[in-house]
Design a protein around this motif. Structure first.
Motif, PDB file in Angstrom:
ATOM      1  N   ASN A  72      -0.182  20.129  20.989  1.00  0.00           N
ATOM      2  CA  ASN A  72      -0.618  20.720  22.364  1.00  0.00           C
ATOM      3  C   ASN A  72       0.547  20.172  23.450  1.00  0.00           C
ATOM      4  OD1 ASN A  72      -1.743  21.684  24.913  1.00  0.00           O
ATOM      5  ND2 ASN A  72      -3.357  21.909  23.829  1.00  0.00           N
ATOM      6  N   SER A  73       1.095  20.987  24.042  1.00  0.00           N
ATOM      7  CA  SER A  73       2.042  20.446  25.246  1.00  0.00           C
ATOM      8  C   SER A  73       1.592  19.796  26.133  1.00  0.00           C
ATOM      9  CB  SER A  73       2.770  21.719  25.651  1.00  0.00           C
ATOM     10  OG  SER A  73       2.010  22.637  26.297  1.00  0.00           O
ATOM     11  N   LEU A  74       0.069  19.697  26.280  1.00  0.00           N
ATOM     12  CA  LEU A  74      -0.463  19.258  27.502  1.00  0.00           C
ATOM     13  C   LEU A  74      -0.474  17.761  27.031  1.00  0.00           C
ATOM     14  CD1 LEU A  74      -2.163  19.203  30.026  1.00  0.00           C
ATOM     15  CD2 LEU A  74      -4.135  19.436  28.785  1.00  0.00           C
ATOM     16  N   PHE A  75      -0.481  17.583  25.689  1.00  0.00           N
ATOM     17  CA  PHE A  75      -0.851  15.888  25.360  1.00  0.00           C
ATOM     18  C   PHE A  75       0.842  15.516  25.183  1.00  0.00           C
ATOM     19  CE2 PHE A  75      -4.793  17.663  24.159  1.00  0.00           C
ATOM     20  CZ  PHE A  75      -5.799  16.795  24.694  1.00  0.00           C
ATOM     21  N   GLN A  76       1.812  16.214  25.431  1.00  0.00           N
ATOM     22  CA  GLN A  76       3.156  15.733  25.396  1.00  0.00           C
ATOM     23  C   GLN A  76       3.619  15.183  26.655  1.00  0.00           C
ATOM     24  OE1 GLN A  76       5.461  18.946  23.545  1.00  0.00           O
ATOM     25  NE2 GLN A  76       4.705  18.818  21.696  1.00  0.00           N
ATOM     26  N   GLU A  77       2.750  15.094  27.512  1.00  0.00           N
ATOM     27  CA  GLU A  77       3.059  14.278  28.909  1.00  0.00           C
ATOM     28  C   GLU A  77       3.342  12.913  28.710  1.00  0.00           C
ATOM     29  OE1 GLU A  77      -1.261  12.966  30.745  1.00  0.00           O
ATOM     30  OE2 GLU A  77       0.019  14.554  31.829  1.00  0.00           O
ATOM     31  N   GLU A  78       4.778  12.830  29.445  1.00  0.00           N
ATOM     32  CA  GLU A  78       5.070  11.213  29.070  1.00  0.00           C
ATOM     33  C   GLU A  78       4.432  10.480  30.177  1.00  0.00           C
ATOM     34  OE1 GLU A  78       9.306  10.376  28.192  1.00  0.00           O
ATOM     35  OE2 GLU A  78       9.205   9.662  30.495  1.00  0.00           O
ATOM     36  N   VAL A  79       3.509   9.513  29.812  1.00  0.00           N
ATOM     37  CA  VAL A  79       2.969   8.656  30.802  1.00  0.00           C
ATOM     38  C   VAL A  79       3.509   7.223  30.837  1.00  0.00           C
ATOM     39  CG1 VAL A  79       0.850   7.681  31.611  1.00  0.00           C
ATOM     40  CG2 VAL A  79       0.994  10.067  30.825  1.00  0.00           C
ATOM     41  N   ALA A  80       3.918   6.488  32.070  1.00  0.00           N
ATOM     42  CA  ALA A  80       4.270   5.360  32.175  1.00  0.00           C
ATOM     43  C   ALA A  80       3.498   4.417  33.223  1.00  0.00           C
ATOM     44  CB  ALA A  80       5.743   5.501  32.651  1.00  0.00           C
ATOM     45  N   ILE A  81       3.020   3.363  32.823  1.00  0.00           N
ATOM     46  CA  ILE A  81       2.132   2.520  33.802  1.00  0.00           C
ATOM     47  C   ILE A  81       2.832   1.348  34.191  1.00  0.00           C
ATOM     48  CG2 ILE A  81      -0.065   1.468  33.968  1.00  0.00           C
ATOM     49  CD1 ILE A  81      -1.189   3.501  31.828  1.00  0.00           C
ATOM     50  N   TYR A  82       3.070   1.017  35.351  1.00  0.00           N
ATOM     51  CA  TYR A  82       3.371  -0.334  35.968  1.00  0.00           C
ATOM     52  C   TYR A  82       2.460  -0.915  36.867  1.00  0.00           C
ATOM     53  CZ  TYR A  82       8.137   1.744  34.774  1.00  0.00           C
ATOM     54  OH  TYR A  82       9.169   2.382  34.174  1.00  0.00           O
ATOM     55  N   ASP A  83       2.769  -2.116  37.220  1.00  0.00           N
ATOM     56  CA  ASP A  83       2.007  -2.758  38.167  1.00  0.00           C
ATOM     57  C   ASP A  83       2.909  -2.590  39.581  1.00  0.00           C
ATOM     58  OD1 ASP A  83       4.157  -4.535  38.085  1.00  0.00           O
ATOM     59  OD2 ASP A  83       3.135  -6.361  37.192  1.00  0.00           O
ATOM     60  N   THR A  84       2.554  -3.084  40.592  1.00  0.00           N
ATOM     61  CA  THR A  84       3.130  -2.812  41.727  1.00  0.00           C
ATOM     62  C   THR A  84       4.449  -3.589  41.970  1.00  0.00           C
ATOM     63  OG1 THR A  84       1.665  -4.482  42.886  1.00  0.00           O
ATOM     64  CG2 THR A  84       0.903  -2.284  43.013  1.00  0.00           C
ATOM     65  N   SER A  85       4.705  -4.680  41.102  1.00  0.00           N
ATOM     66  CA  SER A  85       5.841  -5.225  40.962  1.00  0.00           C
ATOM     67  C   SER A  85       7.064  -4.852  40.286  1.00  0.00           C
ATOM     68  CB  SER A  85       5.649  -6.505  40.814  1.00  0.00           C
ATOM     69  OG  SER A  85       4.643  -7.350  41.585  1.00  0.00           O
TER      70      SER A  85
END
Length: 455
Positions: A72-85
Motif C-alpha cells: 500500500n502506497s500509504l505505508f510507503q511514506e518515508e518517516v524520519a525522527i530527530y531530536d531537537t539537536s
C-alpha cells in the motif's frame, strides 16, 4: 447571423460559462480536500510509527522492513525522527533519503511547530512531537498516487461531461430559440401577405400581453393609419380630378364653340371672360392645393417665429378686400392690448393668414350682405378670435363634415367653391396647437371660434 442563431450562441455561451465555473469549483475543491486529507493522513501515520518506535520499542530494523515491503502506497511514506539537536533517531530509508533534512529545516520545524511543502510529486510534512517529557522532530513524505488518480479521473469526467453538456445545451438552445421566435416567423408570414391592394388585412395579436403582441398591435395601428392615408389619397385624387375636370371641360367647350364659326366681337368677349373665369377657378384651386400641401408638412419643416395675431388679421382683411372689393369686414378688439405677449403666438405668418382669409371669405360669401365680423379677446395663456356672419347658416348634419376636404353641403348652390378652405384652416390651426369650434343656426348665421396658445 440570424436572431435564432445569435440567441442560441448567447444561451450556449452563458450556460457553458456557468458549467465551466461549476466544474472548476468542483475540481479545485476536490484537489484542495485531497491535499488536506493526505497531509492529515501523513501526520497521523508518522505519529503511529513514532509511537511504535518510542512506546512499543519496536526495533528500527523491523519498521524499515515493513517500509520496504509495503504494498500500500500509504505505508510507503518515508518517516524520519530527530531530536531537537538534529540527531537522527530513526529513518525509514537512509540510503534513499527523499526529504534530505537539514539543520535549518529542523530549526524551522521547532520554531513553527509544523511545516508543509511539496518536493517534486511528494507531499512533505514536518512537525514537533512531544512525547514523555521530550520533544522530537518528525518528517514524513509520500506520493498520494491514489488521490492523484482520483483527481485525474475527475478531471477527465468533468471535461467529457462538459463537452457533452455543451452539445445538448446548443441543441436545446436551437429548440427554445425556434419556439420563442415562432410568433415572429408567423408575423413575418402574415406581413408578407399584406400589399397595397389588401391593406384591410390585419395580423394576429396573440394574447395581447407579451412583446410580440405589442409589436402586432403597433403594426396593426400603423396599418390602420396607412389604410386611412391610402383611402384619403384615393379620395383626394378623385376629388382633384373632378374639380380640375369641371373648369377644364367648360373652358374647352367654350373655346370649341367659339372657333366653330365666325362670331361677333361681343360673343368673343363673353367667351374670353368665361375662359378667364374658369382659369381663375383653376388658379384658386391650385393655390388652395399648394397651401393644403404646405399645411401637411412635418412640423419641423415649417419655420415658426413669434408673430402678432392682430397684424396678421389686418393683413388678411386687406388681402380679402383686394380680391373682393364688395365685401364688408369688421374687426373688433374687445379689450385694449396691454401687453404684446397677450396678442402674440409662435407660428407661421403665411399659414395663419391663409386660415384667417378662408374664415373671413367663408363668412362673407355665405352672407346676403357679404359681411363678416372678427372679434378678438385675449387671456394670459391664449387668444380667442371669433369669426361671425349673419348668413344662411349650416345644418346640424353638415356641421360634422365641414372640415373634410372637398366636402360641400347643401349651401354649394348659394356660391361657388372647391371645399378645401375649411379643411385647410383646420389643419393650420392644429399645426399651431390651437383649436377651432363652429356653431351655426340655419338662416341666422355661423360663428367660428379659434383658440391659439401664446408663445
Amino acid at each position: 447571423m440570424t436572431i435564432r442563431n445569435r440567441l442560441t450562441v448567447l444561451f450556449t455561451t452563458i450556460i457553458a460559462a456557468l458549467l465551466l465555473a461549476f466544474a472548476l469549483v468542483i475540481y479545485f475543491s476536490f484537489a484542495q480536500n485531497r491535499e488536506e486529507e493526505y497531509y492529515s493522513l501523513l501526520h497521523h501515520t508518522a505519529i503511529t510509527k513514532a509511537n511504535l518506535l518510542l512506546d512499543a520499542r519496536v526495533q528500527p530494523a523491523v519498521l524499515q522492513l515493513i517500509y520496504r515491503n509495503a504494498e500500500n502506497s500509504l505505508f510507503q511514506e518515508e518517516v524520519a525522527i530527530y531530536d531537537t539537536s538534529f540527531n537522527l533517531l530513526y529513518h525509514d530509508a537512509v540510503d534513499i533519503d527523499k526529504v534530505k533534512e537539514t539543520r535549518q529545516m529542523i530549526d524551522e520545524i521547532v520554531h513553527k511547530k509544523q511545516i508543509r511543502f511539496y518536493q517534486g510529486s511528494l507531499q512533505v510534512v514536518g512537525f514537533l512531537y512531544h512525547h514523555k517529557q521530550n520533544d522530537y522532530v518528525i518528517t514524513a513524505a509520500a506520493n498520494d498516487e491514489s488521490g492523484y488518480g482520483k483527481l485525474r479521473d475527475l478531471k477527465y469526467t468533468l471535461i467529457i461531461a462538459f463537452f457533452i453538456a455543451i452539445i445538448f445545451i446548443y441543441l436545446a438552445g436551437q429548440f427554445f430559440a425556434s419556439r420563442a421566435l415562432k410568433p415572429v416567423s408567423d408575423l413575418v408570414d402574415e406581413v408578407e401577405e399584406i400589399t397595397a391592394t389588401n391593406l384591410d388585412l390585419r395580423i394576429k395579436e396573440g394574447n395581447g400581453k407579451d412583446e410580440i403582441a405589442e409589436l402586432a398591435i403597433t403594426f396593426n395601428a400603423m396599418l390602420n393609419r396607412l389604410e386611412k392615408s391610402f383611402d384619403a389619397q384615393k379620395e383626394f385624387v378623385s376629388n382633384i380630378s373632378h374639380e380640375l375636370r369641371t373648369p377644364l371641360t367648360a373652358m374647352l367647350t367654350e373655346l370649341q364653340v367659339t372657333v366653330e364659326k365666325e362670331r361677333d366681337n361681343l360673343f368673343y368677349k363673353d367667351s374670353i371672360n368665361h375662359a378667364i373665369s374658369d382659369a381663375q377657378k383653376l388658379v384658386r384651386l391650385s393655390n388652395s392645393l399648394l397651401d393644403l400641401a404646405k399645411a401637411n408638412y412635418d412640423h419641423t419643416e415649417i419655420s415658426f417665429k413669434e408673430v402678432r395675431l392682430d397684424e396678421i388679421l389686418l393683413d388678411a382683411r386687406n388681402d380679402v378686400l383686394h380680391n373682393h372689393p364688395g365685401y364688408k369686414i369688421n374687426i373688433i378688439f374687445e379689450q385694449e392690448i396691454e401687453d404684446d405677449d397677450f396678442i402674440s403666438v409662435l407660428g407661421n405668418e403665411y399659414l395663419l393668414k391663409v386660415a384667417f382669409m378662408n374664415l373671413i371669405e367663408n363668412g362673407c360669401k355665405f352672407s346676403n350682405e357679404n359681411e363678416s365680423s372678427v372679434a378678438i379677446s385675449y387671456f394670459s395663456d391664449k387668444t380667442i378670435l371669433r369669426f361671425q356672419d349673419q348668413g344662411i347658416g349650416i345644418s346640424e348634419e353638415a356641421l360634422s363634415k365641414i372640415f373634410t376636404a372637398f366636402y360641400r353641403g347643401e349651401n354649394k348652390s348659394f356660391t361657388g367653391g372647391n371645399g378645401i378652405g375649411l379643411s385647410l384652416t383646420k389643419k393650420i390651426i392644429d399645426l399651431h396647437r390651437g383649436s377651432v369650434v363652429v356653431k351655426s343656426i340655419l338662416h341666422s348665421g355661423t360663428t367660428f371660434m379659434v383658440e391659439l396658445p401664446h408663445v
